[in-house]
Structures are given as C-alpha cells and as structure tokens.
Design a protein around this motif. Structure first.
Motif, short mmCIF file in Angstrom:
data_model
loop_
_atom_site.label_atom_id
_atom_site.label_comp_id
_atom_site.label_asym_id
_atom_site.label_seq_id
_atom_site.Cartn_x
_atom_site.Cartn_y
_atom_site.Cartn_z
N ASN A 146 -3.04 6.75 3.51
CA ASN A 146 -3.84 7.59 2.59
C ASN A 146 -3.03 8.79 2.56
OD1 ASN A 146 -5.91 6.39 5.23
ND2 ASN A 146 -6.07 5.74 2.71
N GLY A 147 -1.68 8.78 2.31
CA GLY A 147 -0.74 9.97 1.90
C GLY A 147 -1.18 10.74 0.71
N SER A 148 -1.23 9.93 -0.51
CA SER A 148 -1.09 10.35 -1.58
C SER A 148 -0.17 11.71 -1.87
CB SER A 148 -2.61 11.13 -2.08
OG SER A 148 -3.25 11.73 -1.13
N ILE A 149 0.98 11.57 -1.60
CA ILE A 149 1.99 12.55 -1.92
C ILE A 149 3.22 12.08 -2.34
CG2 ILE A 149 1.44 14.54 -0.22
CD1 ILE A 149 2.88 13.03 1.94
N PHE A 150 3.37 10.65 -2.13
CA PHE A 150 4.69 9.95 -2.60
C PHE A 150 4.96 10.33 -4.13
CE2 PHE A 150 6.54 6.37 -4.94
CZ PHE A 150 7.65 6.21 -4.40
N ASN B 201 10.45 -1.90 -4.07
CA ASN B 201 9.89 -1.35 -2.60
C ASN B 201 10.87 -0.97 -1.63
OD1 ASN B 201 9.34 -2.93 0.30
ND2 ASN B 201 7.65 -1.80 -0.56
N ALA B 202 10.58 -0.02 -0.97
CA ALA B 202 11.55 0.52 -0.01
C ALA B 202 11.00 -0.31 1.45
CB ALA B 202 11.66 1.82 0.22
N GLY B 203 11.60 -1.37 1.99
CA GLY B 203 11.11 -1.90 3.22
C GLY B 203 11.96 -3.08 3.59
N ASP C 231 8.27 7.70 6.45
CA ASP C 231 7.07 8.33 6.06
C ASP C 231 7.38 8.38 4.28
OD1 ASP C 231 9.10 10.07 5.80
OD2 ASP C 231 8.22 11.54 7.06
N SER C 232 6.49 8.73 3.84
CA SER C 232 6.25 9.17 2.40
C SER C 232 7.71 9.71 1.60
CB SER C 232 5.06 9.74 1.65
OG SER C 232 4.15 9.27 2.18
N TYR C 233 8.07 10.54 2.55
CA TYR C 233 9.38 11.33 1.83
C TYR C 233 10.41 10.29 2.08
CZ TYR C 233 13.54 14.18 1.90
OH TYR C 233 14.73 14.80 1.47
N CYS D 80 6.69 1.49 -8.35
CA CYS D 80 6.77 1.50 -6.98
C CYS D 80 5.70 0.71 -6.22
CB CYS D 80 6.82 2.88 -6.25
SG CYS D 80 7.89 3.91 -7.28
N VAL D 81 5.92 -0.43 -5.39
CA VAL D 81 4.82 -0.87 -4.76
C VAL D 81 5.21 -0.86 -3.32
CG1 VAL D 81 4.27 -2.61 -6.70
CG2 VAL D 81 6.00 -3.22 -4.96
N SER D 82 4.16 -1.00 -2.54
CA SER D 82 4.02 -0.77 -1.07
C SER D 82 3.04 -1.97 -0.44
CB SER D 82 3.62 0.49 -0.66
OG SER D 82 2.31 0.95 -0.86
N ALA E 228 3.39 5.10 -9.42
CA ALA E 228 3.09 4.69 -8.30
C ALA E 228 1.40 4.33 -8.02
CB ALA E 228 3.59 5.73 -6.92
N GLY E 229 1.18 4.29 -6.85
CA GLY E 229 -0.41 4.05 -6.75
C GLY E 229 -0.51 5.89 -6.39
N LYS E 230 -2.13 5.97 -6.48
CA LYS E 230 -2.66 7.33 -5.98
C LYS E 230 -2.27 7.73 -4.53
CE LYS E 230 -7.51 6.50 -4.94
NZ LYS E 230 -8.83 7.12 -5.23
N GLU E 231 -2.50 6.41 -3.77
CA GLU E 231 -2.28 6.45 -2.37
C GLU E 231 -2.16 5.16 -1.62
OE1 GLU E 231 -5.55 8.02 0.08
OE2 GLU E 231 -6.97 7.06 -1.26
N THR E 232 -1.71 5.03 -0.42
CA THR E 232 -1.58 3.59 0.38
C THR E 232 -2.73 3.56 1.12
OG1 THR E 232 -0.25 4.64 2.23
CG2 THR E 232 0.74 3.66 0.43
N1 LIG Z 1 7.67 1.73 0.99
C1 LIG Z 1 7.52 2.09 -0.18
N2 LIG Z 1 8.29 1.26 -1.45
C2 LIG Z 1 7.56 1.61 -2.63
N3 LIG Z 1 6.87 2.39 -3.07
C3 LIG Z 1 6.03 3.06 -2.08
C4 LIG Z 1 6.41 2.74 -0.62
N4 LIG Z 1 5.47 3.72 0.04
C5 LIG Z 1 4.57 4.04 -0.94
N5 LIG Z 1 5.00 3.80 -1.98
C6 LIG Z 1 4.26 4.30 -3.22
O1 LIG Z 1 3.71 5.44 -3.16
C7 LIG Z 1 1.96 5.49 -3.24
C8 LIG Z 1 1.46 6.17 -2.75
O2 LIG Z 1 1.95 6.47 -1.06
P1 LIG Z 1 1.31 7.78 -0.40
O3 LIG Z 1 1.69 9.00 -1.09
O4 LIG Z 1 2.49 7.44 0.79
O5 LIG Z 1 0.05 7.37 0.04
C9 LIG Z 1 2.02 3.82 -3.13
O6 LIG Z 1 0.77 3.62 -4.08
C10 LIG Z 1 3.31 3.35 -3.72
O7 LIG Z 1 3.18 3.40 -5.23
#
Ligand SMILES: Nc1ncnc2c1ncn2[C@@H]1O[C@H](COP(=O)(O)O)[C@@H](O)[C@H]1O
Ligand SMILES: Cc1cc2nc3c(=O)[nH]c(=O)nc-3n(C[C@H](O)[C@H](O)[C@H](O)COP(=O)(O)OP(=O)(O)OC[C@H]3O[C@@H](n4cnc5c(N)ncnc54)[C@H](O)[C@@H]3O)c2cc1C
Lengths: 320, 246
Positions: free
Chosen positions: B122-126, B62-64, B92-94, B6-8, B114-118
């Motif tokens: 800086n959500g770190s909840i996805f 990616n969702a976008g 939002d992250s949800y 998952c990439v943002s 996924a990444g740990k956060e964007t």
């Molecule tokens: N729009 C998106 N599409 C795909 N992956 C996402 C998107 N937004 C967030 N992510 C993934 O969720 C991770 C953490 O996002 P967050 O928890 O929102 O900080 C990112 O590092 C991505 O891997």
C-alpha cells in the motif's frame, strides 16, 4: 530540523494540517530537534498552527500556490527543506500527499515512507509504523537514507492544543509549474470528507435501492457523521463513487464506523478495519462482519435504523 | 500511442496474511499470487483500449525475479504486445521506480501507467517517484481518461470528488477504479501470449531507501457485544459510556 507541510484549502488549514504539526512536534521532542512548518498560498491565519509545538511557520504567500501543482509544491518544499537543512519532511497521506510524497523524496534523495500511523523509538532507532496488506498487518519501517519524507494517514492522531506562539515568516521561494492544467473541480462541499471523518455511517446492498437512503442520511445527520457505502452500491450507482470504501475504494479510520446491511467481505473490511469502534447492523446473524465488530445488532435494518436515529436524538437532547 | 504499463505481483486478495517465524518477511508458502488488481483491471486495460483506438504498442514491465513471469504472461494474454522483466529482487518502491526509469528513459513512451497502489505494501508512491525520475508530469488516482487530438482529459480522485485536468503526452498516470472495466483473458489471448516476446533485461545498480524491520499482526478484537434491537438507547449508552465515541 523537521519540516511539516500543512495543507490548506481556501485560505484555511485542513484538519490534517493540525495533525501533521502535532506529529512534527512529537518527533521533534523525541529527537531533540526543532520543527518548522511551511504554508503555501493565500492564507488568512497561518499563525493558527500556533499551539501545536511548531517553532516557526514559513508562509510562501503566493496565490499561484493556491491550487495544488506537484512541480511547484516540490520546488518550494524541497527548496525550503534544503535551505533549513531539514532531515525529515512530514506530510499528510491525502490525495495531495499521495501525488507529491514520492516526487519530493526523489528530489531530496530521501527515503519515502508513506501512509504511516505513527512512529516508535526502539533503542534509539526510529521506526515508522505503517498498516500493510490493506490493514491486515503492520510493518515497522526504517529509513536507510539520511533524509526521510513521511506521510501520515489522516485521523491517526487526536489533536489537542498546547500553548506556543511561533513566528510567521513570509518567504519567497522560486518554483516551476507542471504542464497539468486544472480545468474543473467537482467536490462536495459542506461535508467532512470521508478520510477525515470521525464518524461514518455506511450502508450496503441490504438497502435494496437508492430510494431508501433517507434513513441512512438521517442517522448520519443525527450523529454528525459522513456517509459511505460498499462497492456494489457505488457500482450500481445507488451512491456516488467517492463514498465507496474498501480495498478498491478508500481506506478510512474513523472513531466510529456503523455498517448497515453490509456483509463484511474481506475486501470491504480492508478499508475500514482500522476504525476504532465498529457497529454492525445486519439481519443475518452469520454475516461475517459481526466477527470484526465491537457492537452488533441482529435485526432488519428498516426497523432498527430509524429507532437508532431516535435514540441518538434523545441522547443529544438529554446531554445538550 | 506507445504505452508502458508497470505491473506488480501481490498475494491474492483473500490470501491469509502471516509471516516467517522471525516476523521479518511475508510467509509466501502455499499462497496464491496475482497481478496487482489496479495494474491489471484498470492500468493495463485502459492502455490496451487507447492502443486499439489510436494505434501503437503496449508493453508490460515488471522489476522482479523469474517467478514473476506468469504475471507478465497474463498481461500479454489480456492484450499487451510485449513484456519486459528487469531481473532483480524487487525491494522498495524507490528501487522499483529506479529500475523502470532506467529502462524507460530515451524510449519515448507517450504514456506510462501504474496502479494507484499495490495491495500488499500500500505504498502509493511509485508513480510520483517514476515521474520525478523521468522528469514528467504525473496524475495520481485517475478514474477516467479521454484522449483526443494530442490532449488527455483526466479525472483524478480527490477527497469528496474529482478534479478534471488536461495534459499532453508524455506523462505518468496512476490508475484507480473506474479507469476501465476488467477484461478476462480468452483462450485465443492465452495462446497468442505464448508467441509474444518476453524480454529479460539486466538490472542497474541502485540502493533501497527503506527497510522493513518487523511485521506485526493487529491484536484480536474481543468478541462482539450484541445489543437488543428493541433497545437502541442501550446501544447509544454503550457508544457514549463504554466506547466513548459519541
Ligand atoms: N516491481 C514492480 N515492477 C513494476 N511495477 C511496479 C513494481 N512495484 C510497483 N509497481 C507499480 O507501482 C504501483 C504502485 O506501487 P506502490 O507505490 O509501491 O504501492 C503498482 O500498482 C505498479 O503499477
Ligand atoms: C478484488 C476485489 C476488490 C473489492 N473491493 C471492494 C471494496 O473496496 N469495497 C467493498 O465494499 N467491496 C469490495 N469488493 C466486493 C466484496 O467482495 C463484496 O462483494 C461486497 O463488499 C459486498 O457488498 P455488500 O456487503 O453491500 O453486499 P452483500 O454481500 O450482498 O451483503 C448485503 C448484506 O445485507 C444484509 N441485509 C440484507 N437485507 C437486510 C435487511 N433488511 N436488514 C439488515 N441486513 C440486511 C445481508 O444479510 C448481507 O449481509 C471487492 C471484491 C474483489 C474481488
């Protein structure tokens, strides 16, 4: 009803447990609601949360909950939140909270607002204030769901005691366990972990090499501070990875951050610019860190750090 | 192994942070956007390494909106086999996790990373949301992953150190520094990326659960107070009497 999850370790509350209890009671007062706490696993003294405005403590006294398991913690906290009709669940934005908050919010069909530093009430509308862009701005979040799961960044509130004595109720809640098996834990003990530290002494590439870290540790010890470092220092394995602060490392918000031989790159600042007071020691008067500092000393760190340590010791001797 | 990464998209790490006149949105004008560093450097690269060692396929998702396509192309240039974009204004992250769960369900990925956060919100909840939506185990803030005989041994960062856990696929993982070494796409990768598929799929119906009402910039710090290096007692006095931190 507000439900706070108070983290513990080895049968004792972590510092952030008291903070989250305090946040819960502040929110309860603001909204005229009750605030209960949930404590998981073997615990010596769950009533210790007493004094933080909690009306009731539920203790799920099951040793199978001693170690974090996101499925089990989700089941117990969501189960209790549903039973109590809680509309807000508060947790700390710790390693545990980061792994749990999203999962719990999905289970509760709740809004999830993570890593806040507090709330404000704007004309009856509750907004959560959250640092964004790695601390370079704040966003004011509203929940658009009936329920919310919110996590608080450690060290956001200063904990003071109040006089209340809540009941502790032993509680049984059913849970499943995840298929993740914990095989080993490698953590430093006996030191305040960085995200919870009130004082941090941090050093960068200006130190020239790992063999010179004695002066940093001596200053940290005199100040009762935790040590941290910049990224290249961790990358070169001069210091352990868990000490690395900044955008790719951890974000901290101590009361005092002393940066020694660190240039102050934007990615470093991202992890530390929420510190209350920043002191910078650098021999280059043009170092960008001075712009983010409250106090600066422009000098060779090898000269000035031992002098600072002596001054701190003198101060402590004079002030008991 | 079939792996979904998952990439943002986020503003560049050095981009100026400012907002539209009503303080309701980030001002995107003239800003450089990049793939979120945790997604690019760690999540994606480790996924590609696992594929190289064990076979299978890496998909970046990616969702976008369509303006996110360059991020997915970069993922392909680094070494992903195919890309998927869920055509939606990301909220939002949800909302993001819900879109990706809807796509991934039934596709039998061994691993979703996924990444740990964007680095913007800086959500770190996805990751944990996605894991819950997919009913899968989740390991957060992972700085090392070894895979052997159907079992993954994973280090996850916790306060003051790491925890080492074992888990079998399928599971969801969020990537932290250490999981892999950044790879810079080469000319061949960039050329090959042009021939790899980028599929656009329709979004599903989903609401957001949080809303940002306003942004605010922190107050300016006053000028730094310089202290004489010969007088460290003075610094201690200031920290005690003025700053009240010792
Ligand atoms: N729009 C998106 N599409 C795909 N992956 C996402 C998107 N937004 C967030 N992510 C993934 O969720 C991770 C953490 O996002 P967050 O928890 O929102 O900080 C990112 O590092 C991505 O891997
Ligand atoms: C996407 C991205 C993410 C990053 N994430 C992080 C992160 O999370 N954390 C992080 O720290 N960095 C991060 N970086 C790296 C960052 O950009 C800087 O390169 C790094 O912070 C510099 O570390 P430093 O200040 O220790 O070293 P340097 O920049 O080399 O600075 C050393 C400083 O020490 C001073 N000095 C030297 N000798 C002495 C002496 N004898 N006495 C006093 N002062 C002395 C020098 O004047 C200089 O200011 C990231 C970079 C990128 C691109």
């Amino acid at each position: 009803m507000i439900l706070v999850f108070a983290e513990s370790k080895d049968g004792k509350f972590k510092k952030n447990a008291f903070e989250i209890a305090l946040l819960g009671s502040q929110l309860a007062k603001e909204r005229n609601q009750d605030c209960a706490a949930v404590v998981l696993g073997d615990h010596h003294q769950p009533s210790e949360l007493s004094g933080y405005g909690i009306s009731k403590i539920y203790h799920v006294n099951n040793s199978a909950l001693n170690d974090f398991d996101d499925f089990a913690y989700r089941d117990v906290i969501a189960g209790l939140a549903n039973e109590l009709g809680a509309n807000t669940v508060l947790l700390s934005h710790t390693a545990l909270g980061k792994a749990l908050a999203g999962r719990l919010s999905v289970r509760l069909e709740a809004a999830c607002i993570s890593a806040v530093k507090g709330f404000e009430n704007t004309g009856g509308q509750l907004r959560w204030v959250k640092p964004v862009f790695s601390g370079k701005a704040f966003a004011h979040y509203e929940a658009v769901a009936e329920k919310s799961v919110v996590s608080l960044i450690p060290n956001s509130l200063s904990v003071t005691k109040a006089e209340v004595s809540p009941e502790v109720e032993e509680k049984d809640v059913e849970f499943n366990k995840s298929k993740v098996e914990l095989v080993e834990r490698n953590v430093v003990t006996g030191k305040v972990p960085l995200p919870e530290a009130e004082r941090v002494v941090s050093a960068g590439r200006g130190m020239k090499g790992p063999e010179n870290w004695d002066i940093i540790e001596e200053l940290a010890e005199a100040l009762n501070a935790t040590t941290a470092c910049s990224r290249p220092v961790a990358d070169s394995e001069w210091r352990p990875h868990h000490e690395h602060v900044g955008q790719t490392g951890i974000a901290i918000r101590p009361n005092l951050y002393i940066a020694i031989g660190i240039s102050g790159a934007i990615q470093h600042l991202a992890g530390v610019n929420n510190s209350k007071v920043i002191v910078v020691i650098n021999k280059d008067s043009e170092a960008p860190f001075f712009k983010a500092a409250d106090y600066g000393v422009c000098a060779d760190l090898f000269d000035v750090v031992p002098k600072l340590t002596e001054a701190v010791k003198r101060f402590k001797a004079d002030n008991g | 192994m079939n792996i979904l990464v998952c990439v943002s998209k986020t503003p560049d790490t050095t981009a100026k942070i400012d907002f539209t006149a009503d303080n309701k949105e980030y001002n995107e004008k003239g800003k450089q956007f990049i793939m979120n560093p945790y997604d690019e450097w760690y999540a994606l690269v480790r996924a590609i390494e696992l594929k190289e060692a064990n076979g299978g396929e890496v998909t970046v998702i990616n969702a976008g909106p369509a303006s996110n396509d360059p991020i997915l192309r970069k993922g392909l240039a680094i070494g992903a086999d195919k890309a998927v974009r869920i055509d939606v204004d990301s909220r939002d992250s949800y909302h993001n996790a819900f879109q990706i769960a809807a796509y991934a369900k039934g596709k039998n990925y061994d691993l979703i990373v996924a990444g740990k956060e964007t680095i913007d919100f800086n959500g770190s909840i996805f990751g944990s949301m996605l894991a819950e939506l997919m009913e899968l185990p989740f390991i957060s803030y992972s700085s090392k992953l070894e895979y052997k005989d159907g079992t993954a041994t994973v280090h996850r960062d916790v306060e003051g150190g790491v925890e080492i856990v074992k888990v079998s696929p399928p599971f969801v993982l969020s990537a932290a520094k250490g999981l892999a070494e950044q790879r810079i796409p080469n000319m061949r990768g960039i050329m090959m990326a042009k021939r790899k598929p980028l599929e656009v799929v329709e979004a599903v119906e989903a609401g957001e659960r949080t809303r940002i009402q306003e942004f605010e910039l922190p107050e300016d710090k006053g000028a730094v107070k310089m202290v004489d290096p010969e007088d460290m007692d003075e610094l201690v006095r200031l920290l005690h009497e003025e700053a009240k931190v010792i």
